[in-house]
Design a protein around this motif. Structure first.
Motif, PDB file in Angstrom:
ATOM      1  N   ALA A 108       0.829  -1.210   0.000  1.00 55.30           N
ATOM      2  CA  ALA A 108       0.000   0.000   0.000  1.00 55.30           C
ATOM      3  C   ALA A 108       0.860   1.256   0.000  1.00 55.30           C
ATOM      4  O   ALA A 108       0.532   2.248  -0.667  1.00 55.30           O
ATOM      5  N   LEU A 128       2.278   1.697  -3.593  1.00 50.14           N
ATOM      6  CA  LEU A 128       1.222   2.102  -4.521  1.00 50.14           C
ATOM      7  C   LEU A 128       0.817   3.553  -4.304  1.00 50.14           C
ATOM      8  O   LEU A 128       0.530   4.287  -5.256  1.00 50.14           O
ATOM      9  N   SER A 129       0.792   3.971  -3.041  1.00 50.80           N
ATOM     10  CA  SER A 129       0.466   5.365  -2.745  1.00 50.80           C
ATOM     11  C   SER A 129       1.539   6.310  -3.267  1.00 50.80           C
ATOM     12  O   SER A 129       1.240   7.375  -3.810  1.00 50.80           O
ATOM     13  N   LEU A 131      -2.658   3.705  -6.132  1.00 47.18           N
ATOM     14  CA  LEU A 131      -3.471   3.060  -5.106  1.00 47.18           C
ATOM     15  C   LEU A 131      -4.933   2.945  -5.521  1.00 47.18           C
ATOM     16  O   LEU A 131      -5.610   1.970  -5.199  1.00 47.18           O
ATOM     17  N   THR A 132      -5.438   3.946  -6.262  1.00 47.21           N
ATOM     18  CA  THR A 132      -6.850   3.933  -6.658  1.00 47.21           C
ATOM     19  C   THR A 132      -7.076   3.326  -8.037  1.00 47.21           C
ATOM     20  O   THR A 132      -8.210   3.301  -8.524  1.00 47.21           O
ATOM     21  N   GLY A 191      -4.415  -1.493  -8.379  1.00 47.11           N
ATOM     22  CA  GLY A 191      -4.156  -1.199  -6.967  1.00 47.11           C
ATOM     23  C   GLY A 191      -5.262  -1.688  -6.064  1.00 47.11           C
ATOM     24  O   GLY A 191      -5.008  -2.237  -4.985  1.00 47.11           O
ATOM     25  N   GLN A 192      -6.526  -1.496  -6.491  1.00 46.83           N
ATOM     26  CA  GLN A 192      -7.651  -1.958  -5.675  1.00 46.83           C
ATOM     27  C   GLN A 192      -7.668  -3.481  -5.553  1.00 46.83           C
ATOM     28  O   GLN A 192      -7.955  -4.022  -4.485  1.00 46.83           O
ATOM     29  N   ILE A 196      -4.794  -4.507  -3.109  1.00 43.79           N
ATOM     30  CA  ILE A 196      -5.099  -4.235  -1.706  1.00 43.79           C
ATOM     31  C   ILE A 196      -6.181  -5.186  -1.196  1.00 43.79           C
ATOM     32  O   ILE A 196      -6.075  -5.748  -0.094  1.00 43.79           O
TER      33      ILE A 196
END
Length: 467
Positions: free
Chosen positions: A202, A205-206, A211-212, A216-217, A220
């Motif tokens: 995370a 990815l951020s 992340l979004t 990424g989803q 996570i």
């Protein structure tokens, strides 16, 4: 968790110059002075905190997970290097501990009473270490989101299941048939390959603004489910170590028990949530939220322990339940300083107990451990990379990125290594090989993620500079 009990059992016989010296007999020669035990524990905590912060700060400044620094710091102060923090279950004695030598030079500790103080100090630190991992899993549960996991849907579930089953099967079968290891350590090593560190992935990815994204989803969501599956696998394998039996009906029973406990704890916890919130709101004394929440976590940990599962499964379930209450954010803030106190003890102790000398290639008997480490590293990477390609029907997804995002083991992998080492299921070479696998996968994942996500991220129109 019964790790500290296993540690106590292991310390009842300390190899000394090739012979076995009963600890109880040693204690009668010189009883442990409570003041000296306290002094040794305080010194041990100073060593632990110094090693964890120094290592963590160095790793943070070079853009690596601080948990790696805590592990490496433990290796440096432990049996592999300085010998400041050592434990009797590894065959060490009080005379091997620099900390005990320092106490003898600066206090009234004598060579006759040193073994009893050394054993008591090791037992206390081991108990604190176990509290650390219980609090760690409680914190991971708080950070998890069941609703988000459900929203991500079947794609994340497929990735998670494949990411657990593939490395577990490949690792276990390979160790049994290629390296002729016993079934229990092979199963435990295979289980250690199933973990995924959601925190490390995370963070990366951020940092790269992915992340979004769809990838990424999925990563996570799969990592969250991996945590749940991993905890169940750990509970099952650790219970098998306790019973010493590998039977299909036993495995099925333990898996059903673990799943039933986790689901039941969550459902019952949801029913008790209004009572929990009302109780917190009505209490006026300081620390009511933290103490009531920890009590709930410890109760579930106790129940999991007495039904032959692992205490960490109970604390994780407690975290999942309390994460759905209105007190979540406040509780996360309050649990952080508690975790900062206890969790580093666990990671430093894992490093301190790791004897890297068993992987010295100059010693012929160690070469098998090096080969096992190389095998585990290959399985650990390939077993996760293939997970992205298990998703069909979506050609636009960066499937390689999904698989790479599942590679890092991080603190979750260290939990497996620590449990396996303390339970006595792993030989020193196998334990060190798992540690090497955790370190390498955690090191390589951040740069690999940046490479596979090398395409530039589209900048929203409103953020584009004016011509």
């Amino acid at each position: 968790m019964t790790i500290w009990m296993n540690t106590l059992t292991a310390t009842l016989s300390i190899p000394n110059l090739g012979s076995s010296v009963p600890l109880l007999a040693t204690a009668t020669e010189g009883e442990a002075d409570s003041a000296l035990v306290l002094a040794s524990v305080l010194l041990s905590l100073v060593v632990i905190y110094f090693a964890s912060k120094l290592g963590g700060e160095i790793c943070f400044r070079i853009n690596l997970p601080p948990v790696l620094g805590e592990l490496v710091g433990g290796v440096i102060v432990g049996v592999s290097a300085l010998g400041l923090l050592i434990f009797p279950e590894g065959g060490a004695t009080a005379s091997d501990s620099l900390l005990m030598q320092f106490l003898q030079a600066t206090s009234s500790l004598t060579p006759e009473t040193a073994p009893a103080v050394f054993s008591a100090q090791a037992e206390v630190i081991s108990v604190l270490s176990e509290l650390g991992v219980i609090i760690l899993l409680f914190e991971i549960g708080l950070e998890s989101d069941l609703k988000e996991l459900i929203r991500v849907g079947p794609q994340a579930a497929i990735v998670a299941v494949v990411g657990v089953v593939t490395p577990f099967v490949l690792g276990t079968v390979g160790l049994v048939y290629l390296f002729h290891l016993d079934i229990i350590p092979s199963v435990f090593a295979g289980a250690a390959l199933t973990a995924t560190s959601i925190g490390i992935t995370a963070k990366v990815l951020s940092e790269i603004n992915r992340l979004t994204s769809s990838e990424g989803q999925i990563i996570i969501g799969a990592a969250v489910l991996d945590d749940i599956l991993g905890i169940i696998v750990l509970a099952v394998v650790a219970s098998l170590v306790k019973t010493g039996e590998i039977q299909v009906i036993n495995i099925v029973y333990l898996m059903i028990s673990a799943a039933t406990f986790l689901i039941g704890a969550i459902l019952i916890g949801r029913l008790l949530r209004p009572f929990y919130v009302n109780l917190i709101n009505q209490m006026k004394t300081r620390g009511q939220l933290l103490l009531v929440s920890l009590s709930f976590a410890f109760v579930l940990s106790y129940i999991a322990q007495v039904i032959q599962l692992e205490a960490i499964l109970g604390s994780f379930a407690a975290g999942l339940v309390l994460a759905e209450t209105e007190k979540r954010k406040e509780l996360e803030e309050q649990i952080l300083p508690i975790a900062d106190i206890f969790v580093p003890i666990f990671f430093v102790c894992v490093g301190a107990k790791t004897d890297l000398s068993v992987l010295n290639p100059a010693i012929p008997s160690n070469r098998e451990g090096l080969i096992i480490a190389a095998f585990l590293i290959v399985v650990a990477i390939l077993g996760k990379v293939v997970t992205g390609f298990s998703i069909f029907g979506q050609p636009n997804l960066n499937k390689l990125a999904i698989g790479v995002g599942m590679i890092p083991r991080g603190e979750v992998g260290l939990v497996f290594a620590g449990v396996g080492s303390a339970s006595g299921a792993l030989s020193p070479s196998t334990d060190a090989a798992i540690i090497m696998m955790v370190i390498l996968t955690t090191f390589v994942a951040p740069p690999l993620l940046r490479i596979v996500f090398s395409e530039p991220v589209p900048v929203p129109q409103e953020q584009q500079p004016n011509p």
